[in-house]
Design an enzyme around this catalytic site. Structure first.
Site, short mmCIF file in Angstrom:
data_model
loop_
_atom_site.label_atom_id
_atom_site.label_comp_id
_atom_site.label_asym_id
_atom_site.label_seq_id
_atom_site.Cartn_x
_atom_site.Cartn_y
_atom_site.Cartn_z
N HIS A 127 0.98 -1.17 -0.04
CA HIS A 127 -0.03 0.07 -0.12
C HIS A 127 0.82 1.26 0.08
O HIS A 127 0.56 1.99 -0.64
CB HIS A 127 -0.71 -0.09 1.08
CG HIS A 127 -1.73 1.33 1.48
ND1 HIS A 127 -3.03 1.38 0.99
CD2 HIS A 127 -1.42 2.17 2.11
CE1 HIS A 127 -3.43 2.51 1.14
NE2 HIS A 127 -2.52 3.08 1.88
N GLU A 128 1.90 1.42 0.96
CA GLU A 128 2.66 2.58 1.09
C GLU A 128 3.41 2.69 -0.33
O GLU A 128 3.77 3.63 -0.89
CB GLU A 128 3.49 2.37 2.26
CG GLU A 128 2.85 2.35 3.45
CD GLU A 128 1.91 3.47 3.51
OE1 GLU A 128 1.94 4.59 2.87
OE2 GLU A 128 0.75 3.29 4.24
N HIS A 131 1.69 4.28 -3.09
CA HIS A 131 1.54 5.87 -2.88
C HIS A 131 2.67 6.23 -3.58
O HIS A 131 2.74 7.28 -4.31
CB HIS A 131 1.68 6.22 -1.35
CG HIS A 131 0.14 6.24 -0.64
ND1 HIS A 131 -0.92 6.80 -1.33
CD2 HIS A 131 -0.27 5.45 0.36
CE1 HIS A 131 -1.94 6.45 -0.57
NE2 HIS A 131 -1.50 5.96 0.44
N GLU A 204 -6.23 7.16 -1.06
CA GLU A 204 -6.17 6.02 -0.15
C GLU A 204 -6.75 4.72 -0.85
O GLU A 204 -6.17 3.52 -1.05
CB GLU A 204 -7.04 6.23 1.30
CG GLU A 204 -6.00 7.13 2.12
CD GLU A 204 -4.79 6.51 2.36
OE1 GLU A 204 -4.62 5.18 2.40
OE2 GLU A 204 -3.75 7.31 2.29
#
Length: 280
Positions: A127-128, A131, A204
């Site tokens: 997930h990070e 980003h 997100e």
């Protein structure tokens, strides 16, 4: 981003016209400061965030699962290996920063690394890193600076009105321009913050989808979010300026729940994110 800078310049012009009649000078000054502020944010905000969060650089020997999860996601995504930092806090959370993939940084709390399973950690890291891959880290850093500039402009104008500074009688727009400036000062910071929060929530969702694609295992991230959602520890180093960076709102005990107040949340409802992931 260009529209945001122009909006700030327009605000400064209106405030200048209402206060002294030299709106164009204020507008140019605001334009220059907005541009330089954005460049400063581009190069240095990641260092400021790491310092504010009291994050410490780690390595494979100290945090094996964290490091190898990032290595696996590096291979899966084709990204450069990010630098890895740890916040010594038992709250479950993580964030990414860095202006581009070559300067990417992933940060996790000690609590997250100790209390989540290996597949959960991979989901969080994916997930990070999503980003970073989607350049969300750059976007949100610059947006935060611009939103702060809007708030400062409004604050300075209201203070000048309160203390009676400036020669408002010579303003070209007269009373109408003053009223317009007051409306700008009251509404602009609210609107700018709502735009920032809306961008944060949408990014997100995108990072969740990108992480599921990267790991080929959406259940890993869904499981991690589920465990994070029931952890009510408040991350001590988090601030309102950095809250939007984290995988989950670090002030979850204060998170609004109604349909209206959800507009003021930095993150979409975590239950909805889990539902979407498990529907993939």
């Amino acid at each position: 981003m260009v529209l945001f800078v122009l909006f700030i310049s327009t605000m400064a012009y209106v405030f200048g016209e209402a206060g002294s009649g030299y709106g164009w000078i204020y507008g140019i000054i605001a334009l220059v400061f907005s541009v330089f502020g954005s460049f400063g944010s581009y190069f240095y905000s990641d260092k400021a965030v790491l310092a504010l969060s009291n994050a410490k650089l780690t390595d494979k020997n100290r945090d094996y699962d964290f490091y190898t999860a990032a290595e696996n996601m590096r291979i899966a995504s084709g990204l450069p290996m990010p630098k890895l930092y740890v916040i010594e806090d038992q709250a479950l959370n993580a964030f990414a920063t860095g202006r581009d993939p070559e300067h990417g940084v992933v940060v996790a709390t000690r609590g997250l690394l100790q209390r989540l399973d290996r597949s959960d950690i991979e989901g969080v890291v994916a997930h990070e890193m999503s980003h970073i891959k989607n350049f969300d880290t750059r976007l949100m850093m610059i947006v935060a600076i611009l939103v702060g500039s809007v708030a400062l402009l409004a604050h300075f104008f209201m203070r000048s009105m309160f203390w009676g500074s400036g020669n408002r009688d010579k303003g070209k727009g007269g009373g109408i321009m003053i009223v317009l400036a007051i409306v700008f000062a009251v509404l602009a910071p609210i609107i700018a913050t709502l735009i920032q929060l809306a961008i944060s929530r949408r990014r997100e969702y995108l990072a969740d989808a990108s992480a599921a694609n990267m790991t080929r295992n959406p259940e890993g991230l869904a499981s991690a979010l589920e465990k994070i959602s029931v952890d009510h520890a408040v991350l001590q180093t988090a601030t309102s300026a950095t809250a939007h960076l984290f995988i989950s709102n670090p002030f979850r005990s204060k998170e609004a729940r109604s349909w209206f107040t959800n507009f003021f949340n930095t993150h979409p409802p975590i239950e909805e994110r889990i539902k979407i992931l498990r529907g993939m």
